[in-house]
Write an enzyme that holds these catalytic residues in place. Structure first.
Site, short mmCIF file in Angstrom:
data_model
loop_
_atom_site.label_atom_id
_atom_site.label_comp_id
_atom_site.label_asym_id
_atom_site.label_seq_id
_atom_site.Cartn_x
_atom_site.Cartn_y
_atom_site.Cartn_z
N LYS A 196 22.81 -37.42 9.63
CA LYS A 196 23.84 -38.01 10.16
C LYS A 196 25.78 -37.19 10.31
CE LYS A 196 26.53 -41.34 7.21
NZ LYS A 196 26.44 -42.23 5.35
N LYS A 249 22.05 -41.20 13.28
CA LYS A 249 23.04 -41.79 12.89
C LYS A 249 24.46 -41.13 13.37
CE LYS A 249 25.88 -44.53 9.58
NZ LYS A 249 25.71 -44.84 8.34
C1 PBG Z 1 27.13 -44.81 3.41
C2 PBG Z 1 26.79 -45.53 4.63
C3 PBG Z 1 27.47 -45.39 5.63
C4 PBG Z 1 27.00 -45.95 6.82
C5 PBG Z 1 25.94 -47.20 6.80
N1 PBG Z 1 25.75 -46.40 5.32
C6 PBG Z 1 28.97 -44.93 6.18
C7 PBG Z 1 30.26 -43.64 5.83
O1 PBG Z 1 28.61 -42.75 6.06
O2 PBG Z 1 31.00 -43.78 6.41
C8 PBG Z 1 28.03 -46.83 7.67
C9 PBG Z 1 26.67 -47.22 8.81
C10 PBG Z 1 27.75 -48.28 9.72
O3 PBG Z 1 28.61 -47.63 10.44
O4 PBG Z 1 27.40 -49.54 10.56
N2 PBG Z 1 27.85 -43.88 3.18
#
Ligand code: PBG
Length: 324
Positions: A196, A249
């Site tokens: 991520k 992601k």
């Molecule tokens: C929580 C999380 C996030 C997303 C999914 N789970 C946000 C982040 O890490 O700030 C992002 C999903 C999206 O942008 O559609 N940690």
């Protein structure tokens, strides 16, 4: 003879039915996971301003909406919760009466088959908006792990089929696996947000989930967008810790990473087509600058072509309609 004029690439492109016969990548409803947001209250359905077409539902309306989503052909959803109250340690994230736990139980009353995935993170539940327990303004990795195990157990008890840790803590998969196994949930899979990135494409989501950090950013735990060898190591660690599905992601700006992870690991790969990716397509199509249907299907096809077995996408409901 392997050259022009003997070889003519256009031969197989001349007719639609011919092109259909030789197509390598085909989208099906089985590919999609649809993200949904749940908020406190009753009778509430609010459109997310930065994500036109996406809504936040109170538990009662969410349970009804899930039925519609299922009838449209979606087989899995991932749930994000906005709690009534936030605090330093994100109590609502693991509480039996937490928003996600109540939502899961309510959906389960009517829906036995659909795959319910619970996002497992603390940022929506902490008053500071960071993905863990703070110590001197920094997220304390090891102190956070214990909480992640607790959250996982509470989500599974409430009806989650899969838990999806997204906080990028070191050791999170192992901690969650251990906690689940100890409680008799050895059969519940973990979909790890293994790779991520600290991406600016999460902006609209943070409005939707009210999860923006109140100070600083997430660069201390999420990955630097410039790195790809590090992505392999991240995936390897989660693989070793027992992740059942590995996620990358965001999706579109990281298709090279999706491809690498797919080639290197014998686990299903998921890609998250995140909020900012959705909002850009949506905004341009609302302006009439692009054809929404064609662009969405091209985007999703390219994510699958890169190697994603599963695609988390806000376009899922439109996509299943369009590929019928
Ligand atoms: C929580 C999380 C996030 C997303 C999914 N789970 C946000 C982040 O890490 O700030 C992002 C999903 C999206 O942008 O559609 N940690």
């Amino acid at each position: 003879m392997s050259e022009f004029p003997f070889i003519r690439m256009r031969r197989l492109r001349r007719k639609k039915l011919l092109r259909d016969l030789v197509r390598e990548t085909i989208l099906t409803p089985d590919d999609f996971i649809y993200p949904m947001f749940v908020i406190p209250g009753k009778g509430k359905k609010e459109e997310i301003p930065s994500m036109p077409g996406q809504f936040r539902y109170s538990i009662d309306l969410l349970a009804e909406e899930v039925q519609k989503v299922k009838e449209e052909g979606i087989k899995a959803i991932i749930l994000f919760g906005v709690p009534e109250k936030k605090d330093e340690i994100g109590t609502d994230a693991w509480h039996e009466e937490g928003i996600i736990q109540r939502a899961l139980r309510e959906i389960r009353k009517y829906e036995k088959e659909m795959i319910l995935i619970a996002d497992l993170c603390m940022c929506e539940y902490t008053s500071h908006g960071h993905c863990g327990i703070l110590k001197d303004k920094e997220v304390d990795n090891d102190a956070t792990l214990e909480y992640l195990g607790k959250i996982a157990v509470s989500q599974v008890k409430a009806g989650a089929d899969i838990v999806a840790p997204s906080g990028m803590m070191d050791g999170m998969v192992k901690a969650i696996r251990t906690a689940l196994d100890k409680e008799g949930f050895a059969d519940v899979p973990i979909l790890s947000y293994a790779v991520k990135y600290a991406s600016s494409f999460y902006g609209p989501f943070r409005d939707a989930a009210e999860s923006a950090p109140q100070f600083g950013d997430r660069k201390g735990y999420q990955m630097d967008p410039a790195n790809s060898r590090e992505a392999v190591l991240e995936a390897e660690l989660d693989f070793e810790e027992g992740a059942d599905i590995l996620m990358v992601k965001p999706a579109l700006p990281y298709l090279d990473i999706v491809k690498t992870i797919r080639e290197r690991f014998s686990r299903p790969v998921a890609a998250y087509n995140v909020s900012g990716e959705y909002s850009m397509v949506k905004a341009a199509s609302m302006k009439g600058w692009i054809n929404e249907r064609d662009v969405v299907l091209e985007v999703l096809t390219s994510i699958k072509r890169a190697g994603a077995d599963l695609i988390l996408t806000y376009h899922a409901r439109d996509a299943v309609k369009w590929i019928k």
